[in-house]
Every structure is written in structure tokens, then in C-alpha cells.
Motif scaffolding. Structure first.
Motif, short mmCIF file in Angstrom:
data_model
loop_
_atom_site.label_atom_id
_atom_site.label_comp_id
_atom_site.label_asym_id
_atom_site.label_seq_id
_atom_site.Cartn_x
_atom_site.Cartn_y
_atom_site.Cartn_z
N ALA A 1 -12.41 16.23 73.32
CA ALA A 1 -12.87 15.42 72.18
C ALA A 1 -12.11 14.09 72.14
O ALA A 1 -12.70 13.03 71.93
N MET A 2 -10.82 14.17 72.38
CA MET A 2 -9.97 12.97 72.38
C MET A 2 -10.38 12.03 73.51
O MET A 2 -10.44 10.80 73.32
N ALA A 3 -10.69 12.59 74.67
CA ALA A 3 -11.11 11.76 75.82
C ALA A 3 -12.32 10.92 75.44
O ALA A 3 -12.36 9.71 75.72
N GLU A 4 -13.26 11.57 74.76
CA GLU A 4 -14.46 10.82 74.37
C GLU A 4 -14.12 9.72 73.37
O GLU A 4 -14.59 8.58 73.50
N LYS A 5 -13.26 10.04 72.41
CA LYS A 5 -12.92 9.06 71.37
C LYS A 5 -12.24 7.83 71.96
O LYS A 5 -12.38 6.73 71.45
N VAL A 6 -11.46 8.01 73.03
CA VAL A 6 -10.74 6.86 73.59
C VAL A 6 -11.53 6.21 74.74
O VAL A 6 -10.98 5.44 75.52
N GLY A 7 -12.79 6.56 74.85
CA GLY A 7 -13.67 5.86 75.77
C GLY A 7 -13.59 6.31 77.23
O GLY A 7 -13.99 5.56 78.13
N LEU A 8 -13.11 7.54 77.46
CA LEU A 8 -13.08 8.05 78.85
C LEU A 8 -14.34 8.84 79.14
O LEU A 8 -14.98 9.38 78.22
N ASP A 9 -14.67 8.93 80.41
CA ASP A 9 -15.79 9.76 80.82
C ASP A 9 -15.27 11.20 80.90
O ASP A 9 -14.37 11.50 81.69
N GLN A 10 -15.86 12.11 80.10
CA GLN A 10 -15.38 13.50 80.06
C GLN A 10 -15.51 14.18 81.43
O GLN A 10 -14.73 15.06 81.76
N GLU A 11 -16.50 13.73 82.18
CA GLU A 11 -16.68 14.32 83.51
C GLU A 11 -15.47 14.02 84.40
O GLU A 11 -15.01 14.87 85.17
N ALA B 1 -17.60 26.61 72.36
CA ALA B 1 -18.18 25.86 71.24
C ALA B 1 -17.13 25.44 70.22
O ALA B 1 -17.43 24.69 69.29
N VAL B 2 -15.91 25.87 70.40
CA VAL B 2 -14.82 25.39 69.53
C VAL B 2 -14.71 23.86 69.68
O VAL B 2 -14.20 23.16 68.80
N TYR B 3 -15.24 23.35 70.77
CA TYR B 3 -15.30 21.90 70.98
C TYR B 3 -16.05 21.22 69.83
O TYR B 3 -15.69 20.11 69.42
N ARG B 4 -17.09 21.89 69.33
CA ARG B 4 -17.89 21.29 68.25
C ARG B 4 -17.03 21.07 67.01
O ARG B 4 -17.23 20.12 66.26
N ALA B 5 -16.08 21.98 66.79
CA ALA B 5 -15.18 21.81 65.64
C ALA B 5 -14.18 20.69 65.94
O ALA B 5 -13.84 19.89 65.06
N ALA B 6 -13.72 20.63 67.19
CA ALA B 6 -12.70 19.63 67.54
C ALA B 6 -13.28 18.22 67.52
O ALA B 6 -12.57 17.25 67.27
N SER B 7 -14.58 18.11 67.79
CA SER B 7 -15.18 16.78 67.92
C SER B 7 -15.94 16.36 66.66
O SER B 7 -16.52 15.29 66.61
N ALA B 8 -15.96 17.25 65.65
CA ALA B 8 -16.76 16.96 64.44
C ALA B 8 -16.15 15.79 63.66
O ALA B 8 -14.94 15.60 63.68
#
Ligand code: NA7
Length: 296
Positions: free
Chosen positions: A199-209, A289-296
Motif C-alpha cells: 500500500a505504501m509503495a503505491e502511495k509513494v508512486g512506485l510500481d507495485q510489480e 485481502a488484508v491489503y484492502r484494509a491497509a490501502s483504504a
């Protein structure tokens, strides 16, 4: 390749055809065991009857007609319903009948069940398993057992069929449950932490892949991190290990920590994330799916 297993001639019962039970029973049948199944939702027995299993009408009937009965159901409430309920396991227990509880529950309930079975002359083993849907299907579970040693030995061919390793942790019922809770507490915190990192990777503009690729190349590369980061990337949350069971296991490990005054800061924080994921409606989804909570 299928493992060569010489099946015990004893009649085997199996209660609970959820994600775990389905794989376990298929492997018992494939290795030539005679199995009688029961599940609360009877429809789930159909495929197993087709594959050669007998069908019991209730838990008591299964226990009466079998030598060793295994159970693998959702949680402590399910186990209590199954054992102490109407036409439950206890009603089928007579002298020498064997019962093996493979669900992951709290140790007090496990001990209560063990004592109740013994009080009626039955023989008891706890045997929770490490592993989720795929290891259950492939007969690659790790079986943690404690209780009656002879029953453990009598389960040899069944454990061979279901798992890659069985460990006997002593006669003290509860020891296997304690180990199982520690393993799952650790796994739950790892996956929660992975979810936060993604979730943090996405927020700071990194490609999650890219992030997932680096995980897979470095020292963090392990099946859990690899599979769950892929699940997060693909947003594919079909349940290998249902999130609600993971939260149950962390909750139970926090209670265990409470008993022995062991601080569990990381597990307590992870528990909150899993609770949030459940609230968002992901209880039946995979733990990823705990990711959904982390990225909400
Ligand atoms: P699942 O796939 O959620 O399946 C749960 C099973 O438990 C399923 O067979 C349920 O029957 C059964 N269940 C749930 N509540 C009850 C009650 N009250 N009475 C009888 N049976 C019940 O779980 P898994 O297979 O992934 O996991 C099983 C255990 O292994 C669990 O402790 C994990 O933590 C590890 P249903 O089909 O819904 O009628």
C-alpha cells in the motif's frame, strides 16, 4: 508424484468438508482408506461419495461406525456444536473409539473436548495442521499432534496421506494448539506487513510489480511473500486461507500471550488490520485481502 501409502484397515470418519477438509479427505480416499464423511451442509458430501466415501447422517453416527474420526471445522463454536450438540460426537463415543480434532481453536476448548471424550472411554488426539488449500490438496500439510501416543501411531497412514510431516509434541493436550497459534500469529503479521508495504509503495508512486519482483529476488523471498504479493498485484482474493480464520488465530494467540504475560505489540497491531478487513467485508476472502484494509 503420489506418495506410496499403505492404508490402515481401520474405518476412518471425517467431519467437516471446508477448504481444508476437502483436500484432506480426497487424499485419504486416493491412498485407499475407507472413509465416511459428514458435513453440516450435506451437499458438500456429494463429490466425496462419488469418489468412494460413505456418507454419515450426523457426527454421532460417523463416530459409531468408524474406528478413528477426524474433524476439521471453522472455529471453537463449530467444534463445540459438533462435539457437544445433538447427535454430536460425544453421543457416538464408546470405550476405545478414537477422535482426532484438527481444527485450530483455543486450547481450553481443545482440552475440554479431550476430557469429555476420555470421560466416556474414548481416546483423544489434537492435531491442528500448518498449510492452506494447496498443501491440503497436495497432501503436503504439517501435522502438529499431542495427546494419546498410540492413537498418533494408529493415524500413521492417514497422516502420511494428508501431510509431508507429522510431529508428536507430547501427551499434554494443548501443546499442538499452542504451536499452531504461534506459527499462524507469525504468518498473519508477515502478510499484514506485506500488505502495508504494498500500500505504501503505491502511495509513494512506485510500481507495485517492481516492488514484488524485488521481494522475490532478495532475502524476503519465501512462498508466503511471493504468493500473497502476486494475489495483491492481481487483486485475486479467492480463499486459500480465509481471512476470518487468520484473524481468529491472531485473536487466539493474543489471548495466549495475555495468559503468559508475553507482550505481542506487532501481532496486536496486525489484528486491528484484519479486523478492519473483516469489517470491509473480506472475511471469506483470502488473507491477502488484508491489503484492502491497509490501502483504504
Ligand atoms: P472453511 O472452508 O471455512 O470451512 C469451515 C467448515 O466448518 C465447513 O465444513 C463448515 O460447514 C464447518 N462448520 C462451520 N460452523 C459449523 C458448525 N457450527 N457446526 C458444524 N460445522 C460447522 O474452513 P477451512 O477448511 O479453511 O478451515 C478449517 C479449520 O482448519 C479452521 O480451524 C482453520 O483455522 C484451520 P459448512 O460447509 O459451512 O456447512
Amino acid at each position: 508424484m503420489r506418495k506410496p501409502v499403505i492404508p490402515t484397515p481401520m474405518r476412518i470418519g471425517f467431519l467437516g468438508l471446508g477448504i481444508m477438509g476437502q483436500g484432506m479427505v480426497m487424499n485419504l480416499l486416493r491412498s485407499g482408506h475407507e472413509v465416511t464423511v459428514w458435513n453440516r451442509t450435506a451437499l458438500k458430501c456429494k463429490d466425496f461419495v462419488k469418489a468412494g466415501a460413505f456418507k454419515g447422517n450426523n457426527p454421532a453416527e460417523v463416530v459409531q461406525s468408524c474406528d478413528i474420526t477426524f474433524s476439521c471445522v471453522a472455529d471453537s463454536t463449530a467444534v463445540k456444536d459438533l462435539v457437544f450438540g445433538n447427535s454430536g460426537v460425544l453421543q457416538g463415543i464408546t470405550r476405545g473409539k478414537c477422535y482426532v480434532e484438527m481444527s485450530t481453536i483455543d486450547e481450553e476448548t481443545m482440552q475440554d473436548v479431550g476430557e469429555a471424550i476420555s470421560a466416556r472411554g474414548g481416546v483423544f488426539l489434537e492435531a491442528p495442521v500448518v498449510g492452506s488449500r494447496v498443501p491440503a490438496l497436495e497432501g503436503q500439510l504439517i501435522i502438529l499432534a499431542a495427546g494419546d501416543r498410540k492413537l498418533y501411531d494408529d493415524c500413521f497412514s492417514c497422516f502420511e496421506a494428508m501431510g509431508k510431516k507429522a510431529l508428536f509434541l507430547g501427551s499434554d493436550v494443548g501443546a499442538a494448539t499452542r504451536m499452531k497459534l504461534i506459527i499462524n500469529m507469525f504468518m498473519g503479521t508477515v502478510v499484514a506487513s506485506l500488505a502495508e508495504a504494498m500500500a505504501m509503495a503505491e502511495k509513494v508512486g512506485l510500481d507495485q510489480e517492481d516492488v514484488a519482483e524485488v521481494f522475490s529476488l532478495g532475502a524476503l523471498s519465501c512462498p508466503t511473500v511471493i504468493h500473497k504479493s502476486q494475489a495483491i498485484l492481481n487483486q485475486k482474493y479467492d480463499p486459500h486461507f480465509p481471512l476470518q480464520h487468520q484473524q481468529k488465530d491472531i485473536r487466539l494467540s493474543l489471548l495466549l500471550g495475555d495468559k503468559v504475560e508475553q507482550p505481542l505489540y506487532v501481532a496486536a497491531a496486525a489484528n486491528e488490520l484484519y479486523k478492519k478487513a473483516r469489517r470491509l467485508g473480506y472475511g471469506d476472502s483470502d488473507i491477502a485481502a488484508v491489503y484492502r484494509a491497509a490501502s483504504a
